[in-house]
Enzyme design. Structure first.
Site, PDB file in Angstrom:
ATOM      1  CB  CYS A 100      27.581   2.357  24.683  1.00  0.00           C
ATOM      2  SG  CYS A 100      29.042   1.580  25.392  1.00  0.00           S
ATOM      3  NE  ARG A 101      25.065   0.781  20.325  1.00  0.00           N
ATOM      4  CZ  ARG A 101      25.023  -0.299  19.566  1.00  0.00           C
ATOM      5  NH1 ARG A 101      24.891  -0.158  18.256  1.00  0.00           N
ATOM      6  NH2 ARG A 101      25.097  -1.504  20.094  1.00  0.00           N
ATOM      7  CB  SER A 102      19.768   1.730  24.837  1.00  0.00           C
ATOM      8  OG  SER A 102      20.391   0.859  25.742  1.00  0.00           O
ATOM      9  CG  ASP A 136      29.017  -1.503  19.683  1.00  0.00           C
ATOM     10  OD1 ASP A 136      29.344  -0.705  20.593  1.00  0.00           O
ATOM     11  OD2 ASP A 136      28.977  -2.737  19.834  1.00  0.00           O
ATOM     12  CG  ASN A 182      20.478  -0.928  29.151  1.00  0.00           C
ATOM     13  OD1 ASN A 182      19.937  -1.231  30.210  1.00  0.00           O
ATOM     14  ND2 ASN A 182      20.254   0.230  28.582  1.00  0.00           N
ATOM     15  CB  CYS A 214      22.023  -0.624  22.430  1.00  0.00           C
ATOM     16  SG  CYS A 214      22.542  -0.394  24.137  1.00  0.00           S
TER      17      CYS A 214
HETATM   18  P1  4NP Z   1      25.944  -0.780  23.689  1.00  0.00           P
HETATM   19  O1  4NP Z   1      27.523  -1.021  23.503  1.00  0.00           O
HETATM   20  O2  4NP Z   1      25.260  -1.946  23.027  1.00  0.00           O
HETATM   21  O3  4NP Z   1      25.721   0.508  22.986  1.00  0.00           O
HETATM   22  O4  4NP Z   1      25.695  -0.719  25.185  1.00  0.00           O
HETATM   23  C1  4NP Z   1      28.163  -2.211  23.857  1.00  0.00           C
HETATM   24  C2  4NP Z   1      28.460  -2.453  25.171  1.00  0.00           C
HETATM   25  C3  4NP Z   1      29.124  -3.610  25.519  1.00  0.00           C
HETATM   26  C4  4NP Z   1      29.487  -4.519  24.533  1.00  0.00           C
HETATM   27  C5  4NP Z   1      29.189  -4.273  23.212  1.00  0.00           C
HETATM   28  C6  4NP Z   1      28.513  -3.116  22.880  1.00  0.00           C
HETATM   29  N1  4NP Z   1      30.208  -5.690  24.898  1.00  0.00           N
HETATM   30  O5  4NP Z   1      30.569  -6.450  23.989  1.00  0.00           O
HETATM   31  O6  4NP Z   1      30.440  -5.922  26.086  1.00  0.00           O
END
Ligand code: 4NP
Length: 150
Positions: free
Chosen positions: A13-15, A122, A11, A8
């Site tokens: 939240c989702r992955s 997201d 790294n 993602c």
């Molecule tokens: P992820 O979510 O891609 O599912 O881990 C996010 C985590 C952090 C951010 C964006 C999405 N950020 O902008 O910091």
């Protein structure tokens, strides 16, 4: 040994959820699962508290995970690279060196909605409901991935 990488943006939240969920459905002797982010913002961090919580609710511990960035060498290490969303997919594709690398990259929700190229939303800027929703999508996709691996 099958080697699967979940990718993602951050790294956190989702992955990490995708990694934890798939690990819970496969035998670790025959399937290696890891995750990474295309961005460097959160390198070394634990998963987001809300991901930890929703995983925990379903009996999965993701607190051993630490965020890392996707690297080109991952194309050599892994057989399948699952992108969570469209932008992750494009970011990974921008790094491919050849057709072999390219063939490894898939959109994870195509496992349950073939060829639709749907994105796992997201959840970072939303509330807990977003994480629950993400968990359910990833759980369904990982059921299909796990059954195709065994
Ligand atoms: P992820 O979510 O891609 O599912 O881990 C996010 C985590 C952090 C951010 C964006 C999405 N950020 O902008 O910091």
């Amino acid at each position: 040994m099958h080697k699967i990488l979940m990718v993602c943006l951050g790294n956190i939240c989702r992955s990490p959820l995708a990694e934890g969920i798939l690990k819970s459905k496969v035998n670790s002797d025959s399937v290696f699962v890891d995750s990474a982010g295309t961005a460097a913002y959160h390198i070394g961090k634990l998963p987001d508290e809300r991901s930890i919580e929703v995983a925990n609710k379903y009996g999965i511990d993701i607190t051993k995970q630490r965020a890392r960035k996707f690297v080109v060498k991952d194309f050599d290490e892994f057989d399948i690279i699952f992108a969570m969303d469209d932008s992750n997919y494009q970011n990974i594709l921008s790094l491919v060196r050849n057709n072999d690398d390219e063939q490894k990259v898939r959109m994870i929700l195509n496992e349950i909605h073939p060829a639709k190229n749907l994105s796992v939303p997201d959840p970072y800027y939303g509330g807990n409901q977003g994480f629950e929703n993400v968990y359910k999508m990833l759980d369904e996709a990982c059921d299909v991935i796990a059954s195709n691996l065994s």
